[in-house]
Design a protein around this motif. Sequence first.
Motif, short mmCIF file in Angstrom:
data_model
loop_
_atom_site.label_atom_id
_atom_site.label_comp_id
_atom_site.label_asym_id
_atom_site.label_seq_id
_atom_site.Cartn_x
_atom_site.Cartn_y
_atom_site.Cartn_z
N SER A 73 -9.09 -9.83 -5.02
CA SER A 73 -8.63 -10.53 -3.85
C SER A 73 -8.20 -8.97 -3.02
CB SER A 73 -7.61 -11.33 -3.70
OG SER A 73 -7.24 -11.44 -2.43
N SER A 74 -8.98 -8.36 -2.28
CA SER A 74 -8.53 -7.44 -1.39
C SER A 74 -7.73 -8.07 -0.25
CB SER A 74 -9.96 -6.83 -0.24
OG SER A 74 -10.38 -7.74 0.08
N THR A 75 -7.73 -9.18 0.34
CA THR A 75 -6.79 -9.65 1.19
C THR A 75 -5.40 -9.92 0.51
OG1 THR A 75 -8.47 -11.19 2.13
CG2 THR A 75 -6.22 -11.60 2.63
N ALA A 76 -5.25 -10.15 -0.55
CA ALA A 76 -3.88 -10.16 -1.29
C ALA A 76 -3.42 -8.81 -1.47
CB ALA A 76 -4.19 -10.92 -2.59
N ASN B 41 4.00 8.71 7.00
CA ASN B 41 3.05 9.26 8.18
C ASN B 41 1.76 8.46 8.49
OD1 ASN B 41 0.76 10.95 8.51
ND2 ASN B 41 2.10 12.25 9.52
N ASP B 42 1.50 8.08 9.48
CA ASP B 42 0.38 7.02 9.83
C ASP B 42 -0.84 7.63 9.11
OD1 ASP B 42 2.04 5.60 11.31
OD2 ASP B 42 1.23 5.83 13.33
N TYR B 43 -1.22 8.74 9.17
CA TYR B 43 -2.48 9.13 8.40
C TYR B 43 -2.39 9.18 7.11
CZ TYR B 43 -2.89 11.47 12.73
OH TYR B 43 -2.98 11.86 14.29
N VAL B 44 -1.37 9.30 6.41
CA VAL B 44 -1.24 9.03 4.79
C VAL B 44 -1.29 7.66 4.52
CG1 VAL B 44 0.38 9.29 3.05
CG2 VAL B 44 0.11 11.17 4.43
N MET B 45 -0.80 6.97 5.47
CA MET B 45 -0.49 5.41 5.16
C MET B 45 -2.23 4.97 5.47
SD MET B 45 1.78 2.41 7.02
CE MET B 45 1.34 2.81 8.58
N SER B 46 -2.81 5.35 6.39
CA SER B 46 -4.22 4.91 6.63
C SER B 46 -4.87 5.34 5.26
CB SER B 46 -4.75 5.58 7.81
OG SER B 46 -6.12 5.25 7.93
N ALA C 234 0.50 -4.67 0.29
CA ALA C 234 0.63 -3.31 0.80
C ALA C 234 1.09 -3.15 2.24
CB ALA C 234 -0.52 -2.32 1.06
N GLU C 235 0.72 -4.15 3.10
CA GLU C 235 1.25 -4.21 4.48
C GLU C 235 2.89 -4.60 4.30
OE1 GLU C 235 -1.35 -6.79 5.98
OE2 GLU C 235 -2.79 -5.00 7.02
N ALA C 236 3.24 -5.70 3.43
CA ALA C 236 4.61 -6.04 3.38
C ALA C 236 5.51 -4.73 2.94
CB ALA C 236 4.57 -7.29 2.57
N LEU C 237 4.97 -3.92 1.85
CA LEU C 237 5.62 -3.01 1.41
C LEU C 237 5.89 -1.83 2.49
CD1 LEU C 237 4.12 -2.53 -2.16
CD2 LEU C 237 6.35 -3.50 -1.53
N PHE C 238 4.85 -1.45 3.32
CA PHE C 238 5.09 -0.55 4.21
C PHE C 238 5.66 -0.99 5.38
CE2 PHE C 238 0.91 1.60 2.33
CZ PHE C 238 1.65 2.09 1.29
N HIS D 196 -3.53 -19.83 6.98
CA HIS D 196 -3.07 -19.47 5.41
C HIS D 196 -3.19 -18.03 5.27
CE1 HIS D 196 -4.28 -23.80 3.85
NE2 HIS D 196 -3.42 -23.72 4.55
N LEU D 197 -3.90 -17.25 6.07
CA LEU D 197 -4.10 -15.81 5.73
C LEU D 197 -3.04 -14.87 5.65
CD1 LEU D 197 -6.64 -14.11 5.84
CD2 LEU D 197 -6.36 -13.50 8.01
N GLU D 198 -1.75 -15.04 6.15
CA GLU D 198 -0.57 -14.33 5.74
C GLU D 198 0.43 -15.06 4.90
OE1 GLU D 198 0.99 -13.54 9.86
OE2 GLU D 198 -1.25 -12.35 10.50
N SER D 199 0.02 -16.19 4.35
CA SER D 199 1.01 -16.85 3.59
C SER D 199 1.06 -16.32 2.07
CB SER D 199 0.61 -18.31 3.41
OG SER D 199 1.58 -18.98 2.32
N LEU D 200 2.25 -15.54 1.65
CA LEU D 200 2.47 -15.06 0.40
C LEU D 200 2.23 -15.83 -0.86
CD1 LEU D 200 4.72 -12.20 1.06
CD2 LEU D 200 2.44 -11.76 0.33
#
Length: 296
Positions: free
Chosen positions: A23-26, A2-7, A31-35, A113-117
């Motif tokens: 690193s919050s970015t990492a 659910n979008d609300y739970v994910m938020s 989290a975004e990759a897992l979701f 570089h921002l999205e490079s794992l």
Amino acid sequence: MNDYVMSVVLGIVEGLTEFLPVSSTAHLRIAEALFHISLSDGYWKMYTIVIQLGAILCLPVYFRGRIAKLLSTFPRGESGDRTILNHPLSLVLIAFVVTAIPSFLLTKVIGKHLESLPIIGWSLLIGAVVMWIVDATNARWEAAGPGALASRIRTWKMEDMSMGQAVWIGACQVLSAVFPGTSRSMSTIAAGQVAGMSRASALEFSFFLSIPTMVVATCYDLLKSLRGKGANPIGVAQIDAHEWIVLLIGFMVSFVVAYGSVAWFMSWVRRRGFVPFAVYRIIVGVLVLAFASRLG
């Protein structure tokens, strides 16, 4: 999910990690990759910026008394020995300018570089080693406290900082902008310790420096996104009621969790130091590199 739970989950991740040297970015990218959130989606790019702003805005609230005292003593300082150039608030602005100019010029490199794992994973590992070595080197003098003979720690309070220390910290903060996963707080805290600052003074300056740095950076990114000048822009008119609620939930959760995180972190550092965070970064860095290799 659910979008609300994910938020709520993403808001907790941002709030917990924005000011810890992990690193919050990492963590948001993981989290975004897992979701399975599409990083090319304009709305979710904007969402990440909004919840980061929520975390950052907890600092003026948490440090409101400290900020009021610094403003009331400007420019002479509490002891009356400061000037308009080396008052703590001036040093924060100087470090901010030192960071802002090269970061702005390197905007394209940062975006690439921002999205490079792999870059995030290696930055987590290298930053962990640096933080561990620096903190372990200073641990003896931290335990001895102010007044110890031949101590390499010269600055125990933010009020006693020099302009050279502020410029050095500002320059080192650029690394966190160019290499996601480095962590802005890690780079500024470690830089402060290398420059002869105690854990507590380096941490407090890191918090104060993050206020102008991150507010300007996030507002700039948000404005570009909303005005259609960035990659995958999204206009305000395109956001429906459901998406506004998701944004608000993430913003509020991030603010509340970040406030608690800052209070806990200030207390922890004075007693225990940064080594546990270095260990955590190593574990996460290895996992990120393993995950990136599977995707590749």
